[in-house]
Design an enzyme around this catalytic site. Structure first.
Site, mmCIF file in Angstrom:
data_model
loop_
_atom_site.group_PDB
_atom_site.id
_atom_site.type_symbol
_atom_site.label_atom_id
_atom_site.label_comp_id
_atom_site.label_asym_id
_atom_site.label_seq_id
_atom_site.Cartn_x
_atom_site.Cartn_y
_atom_site.Cartn_z
ATOM 1 N N CYS A 56 10.864 4.468 3.883
ATOM 2 C CA CYS A 56 12.055 4.798 3.072
ATOM 3 C C CYS A 56 11.678 5.385 1.718
ATOM 4 C CB CYS A 56 12.950 3.570 2.957
ATOM 5 S SG CYS A 56 13.564 3.171 1.328
ATOM 6 N N CYS A 59 12.517 3.473 -1.430
ATOM 7 C CA CYS A 59 11.639 2.303 -1.583
ATOM 8 C C CYS A 59 10.335 2.739 -2.228
ATOM 9 C CB CYS A 59 11.332 1.658 -0.232
ATOM 10 S SG CYS A 59 12.799 1.169 0.694
#
Ligand SMILES: *[C@@H]1O[C@H](CO)[C@@H](O)[C@H](O)[C@H]1NC(C)=O
Ligand SMILES: *[C@@H]1O[C@H](CO)[C@@H](O)[C@H](O)[C@H]1NC(C)=O
Ligand SMILES: *[C@@H]1O[C@H](CO)[C@@H](O)[C@H](O)[C@H]1NC(C)=O
Length: 494
Positions: A56, A59
Site C-alpha cells: 500500500c 502505508c
C-alpha cells in the site's frame, strides 16, 4: 452510488503526507504479528497500532513519519508506544478482522489493555502524529485555568468543546467526561470553572456546554447534560449552515461530513472568483430557512467541483448551477440560476413541483455495429418492449475489463446477427441514469439478460464467447420463435 461518487471526488483532493528521508539504527515502532499482538496490547494502558499492507502506497509514505513520531514519543512521560501489524499477511489476517480494518493504513488507539478501541483520525506527518497522540494520552478533557491556557489549547480553525462548570463535580460533569472520552478522537474537549477565560461567549451561572466553531455564529451553548443529547447537539452544530467546497483543505472535513449526512443535499456551484459574493448571503438566507427541515447546503467553486460536474454530466459553462440530491436518489438540476431564483427553486422542490433530472445520451443516429447502443431514452423500446431476448452490457468508457470484453461481445453479436429474436447491446452507465429497480450495477462491466417474456437475470459466467452463447441459448424464450428463426439458428450451429 451518488454518495460514494462524490466521496471519490473529495478524497482526490486530500493530499497526504509525502515521504521524508529517515534512517536510524534502532527501530522505535514495534513489529507485531498474530503471535504477540494480543499479549502486547494487553500489557499497555495506551498503545497505537498501525494495520498496514506491504503493497500500500499510503502505508509506505506513512512509515518514515510514523517511525520518527515513535522515536520522539518514546521519550514522552509516560512513553507512548507505536506498533505496526501487517494485516495483509496470511497468518495475521484472522486476528485483524477483530479490529474491523476497512482499508490501509488503519491506525487504532488501544486503551486499557485493548478494552477500548478508538480510530486514529489525526495527521500523517511526524509532528502532527506527535501532537495528536500527546493530546490523546492525556485526560480526555483538559482544564482551562486562564486565558493563556485557552489560547494554547483552542485551535481557532476547528470545532472545540468546552464544558463550563461553576462546580466541576456531580452527574453533569461526569457525563461530560464520559462524552469527552467517547468522542476525543474526533473533536477536542476542555472544561473550566469560569467562562471569562474563553475567547467567545458571556458568563454563565450553571453547567453549560459551549461549542466554539470557525463559522456561522462562532459559538453556541447547550445545557442538557445527557450523553446522547450532547452527542447529537455536537454533530448537528458541527455542520456549517452552508458548507464551502473549494481547494482549501481546512474546509474538506466539513465537505466529508456534508456528504455523510442523511439529509437531502443542495449543491450550488458558482465561479468563486467572479460570483461568490453575489450568491453567498442569498444562499445562506435560504439555508437558514431549511435548516432542521431535512436539507443540507453546499456552496462549491466551479474549479474545485470539476469531478462533480462530470459526475452529474454537466458542463462548467452551465454554472451557476444548483443540484438537489433527494433522499430517494432523485436529482433536480437548474443551470444558469440567478441568486434571487434560489429561494423559489427550493420552495418548488419542497412542494414536489420539480421534474427529476435524468441523464441520457442522445440516441446514436447510426446504430449498425453488431453490438447495438442503448441509451436511457431507448431502453424501453429496445429492451423492454422489443419482444427480444436481450443481453445488455453496462460499461464505463474508462474500464479496462470492459475493453477486453468488447471484442468477445462483438463475436457473440455476430453469431446472433441473423437471429431476429436475440439482441446484444451495451449501455454507457456513466452517461445514462438507470431507471430504479431492475438493474443493480455496482461495477463494470455488468451484464444482464432479459428473456423475451421478461425474465431478468444477471450474467455472472465466464467472459468467453462460448460461455455467453451457451447462457443465451439456455435462457432465451423459445416458444415465440418463428420457423425461419429456427432454421437460422440451426444454420449458426453448423
Ligand atoms: C512479535 O513476533 C514477531 C515474530 O515472531 C517478532 O518478529 C516481533 O519482534 C515480536 N514483537 C514483539 C514486540 O515481541
Ligand atoms: C471565473 O471567473 C474569473 C474572473 O471573471 C475568470 O477569469 C475565470 O476564467 C472563471 N473561471 C471559470 C472556470 O469559468
Ligand atoms: C426465469 O428464470 C429463472 C431462473 O433462470 C427460472 O427458474 C424461471 O423458470 C424462468 N421463468 C420463465 C417464465 O422463464
Amino acid at each position: 452510488m451518488a454518495k460514494s461518487g462524490i466521496l471519490v471526488i473529495v478524497s482526490a483532493l486530500v493530499v497526504l503526507a509525502v515521504c521524508g528521508v529517515f534512517a536510524e539504527e534502532k527501530e522505535y515502532v514495534l513489529t507485531l504479528d498474530h503471535s504477540n499482538l494480543t499479549e502486547t496490547v494487553a500489557k499497555h494502558n495506551f498503545i497505537v497500532v498501525e494495520f498496514y499492507a506491504p503493497w500500500c502506497g499510503h502505508c509506505k509514505s506513512l512509515a518514515p513519519e510514523y517511525e520518527k513520531a515513535a522515536s520522539e514519543l518514546s521519550s514522552h512521560d509516560p512513553p507512548i508506544v507505536l506498533a505496526k501489524y501487517d494485516a495483509n499477511d496470511e497468518a495475521n489476517r484472522e486476528l485483524s478482522k477483530e479490529y474491523e480494518i476497512q482499508g490501509f493504513p488503519t491506525i487504532k488507539i488501544l486503551r486499557d489493555g485493548g478494552k477500548k478501541v478508538q480510530n486514529y483520525n489525526g495527521p500523517r506527518d511526524a509532528a502532527g502524529i506527535v501532537s495528536y497522540l500527546k493530546k490523546q494520552v492525556g485526560p480526555a478533557s483538559a482544564e482551562i485555568k486562564s486565558k493563556e491556557d485557552a489560547t494554547n489549547l483552542i485551535d481557532e480553525k476547528s470545532i472545540f468543546i468546552v464544558g463550563i462548570f461553576p462546580d466541576p463535580s456531580g452527574e453533569e460533569f461526569e457525563n461530560y467526561i464520559t462524552l469527552a472520552e467517547k468522542l476525543r478522537g474526533e473533536v477536542d474537549f476542555a472544561h473550566t470553572v469560569d467562562a471569562k477565560h474563553l475567547p467567545r461567549g458571556g458568563p454563565v451561572n450553571k453547567p453549560t456546554l459551549r461549542l466554539l466553531k470557525p463559522f456561522d455564529e462562532l459559538f453556541v451553548d447547550f445545557e442538557v447534560f445527557d450523553v446522547d443529547a450532547m452527542e447529537k447537539f455536537i454533530s448537528e452544530s458541527s455542520i456549517p449552515v452552508v458548507t464551502i467546497f473549494d481547494n482549501d483543505p481546512n474546509n474538506h472535513p466539513y465537505v466529508n461530513k456534508f456528504f455523510e449526512g442523511t439529509n437531502a443535499k443542495a449543491l450550488l456551484f458558482v465561479n468563486f472568483s467572479a460570483d461568490f459574493d453575489a450568491f453567498k448571503s442569498k444562499y445562506n438566507d435560504v439555508a437558514v430557512i431549511y435548516k432542521g427541515d431535512g436539507v443540507s447546503f453546499l456552496l462549491g467553486d466551479v474549479e474545485a467541483g470539476q469531478g462533480a460536474f462530470e459526475y452529474f454530466g454537466l458542463k462548467q459553462e452551465q454554472a451557476p448551477v444548483i443540484i438537489i440530491m433527494d433522499t430517494d436518489e432523485q436529482k433536480y438540476i437548474k443551470d444558469h440560476v440567478e441568486p434571487d431564483a434560489i429561494a423559489a427553486y427550493l420552495k418548488d422542490y419542497k412542494e414536489g413541483k420539480l421534474k427529476p433530472h435524468v441523464k441520457s445520451e442522445p440516441s446514436p443516429e447510426v446504430n449498425d455495429e453488431p453490438v447495438k447502443v442503448v441509451v436511457r431514452d431507448t431502453l424501453q423500446d429496445m429492451v423492454y418492449k422489443s419482444g427480444k431476448n436481450v443481453l445488455l452490457e453496462f460499461y464505463a468508457p474508462w474500464c479496462g475489463h470492459c475493453k477486453s470484453l468488447a471484442p468477445i461481445l462483438d463475436e457473440v453479436a455476430v453469431s446472433f446477427e441473423s437471429d431476429p429474436d436475440v439482441l446484444i447491446a451495451k449501455l454507457d452507465a456513466t452517461a445514462n441514469d438507470l431507471p430504479k429497480g431492475d438493474f443493480d450495477v455496482q461495477g463494470f462491466p455488468t451484464m444482464y439478460f432479459r428473456s423475451a417474456s421478461g425474465n431478468l437475470s444477471q450474467y455472472n459466467g465466464e467472459r468467453t464467447k462460448e460461455a455467453i452463447i451457451e447462457f443465451i441459448e439456455k435462457n432465451r424464450d423459445k416458444p415465440a420463435q418463428s420457423d425461419s428463426a429456427k432454421v437460422d439458428s440451426a444454420k449458426d450451429e453448423l
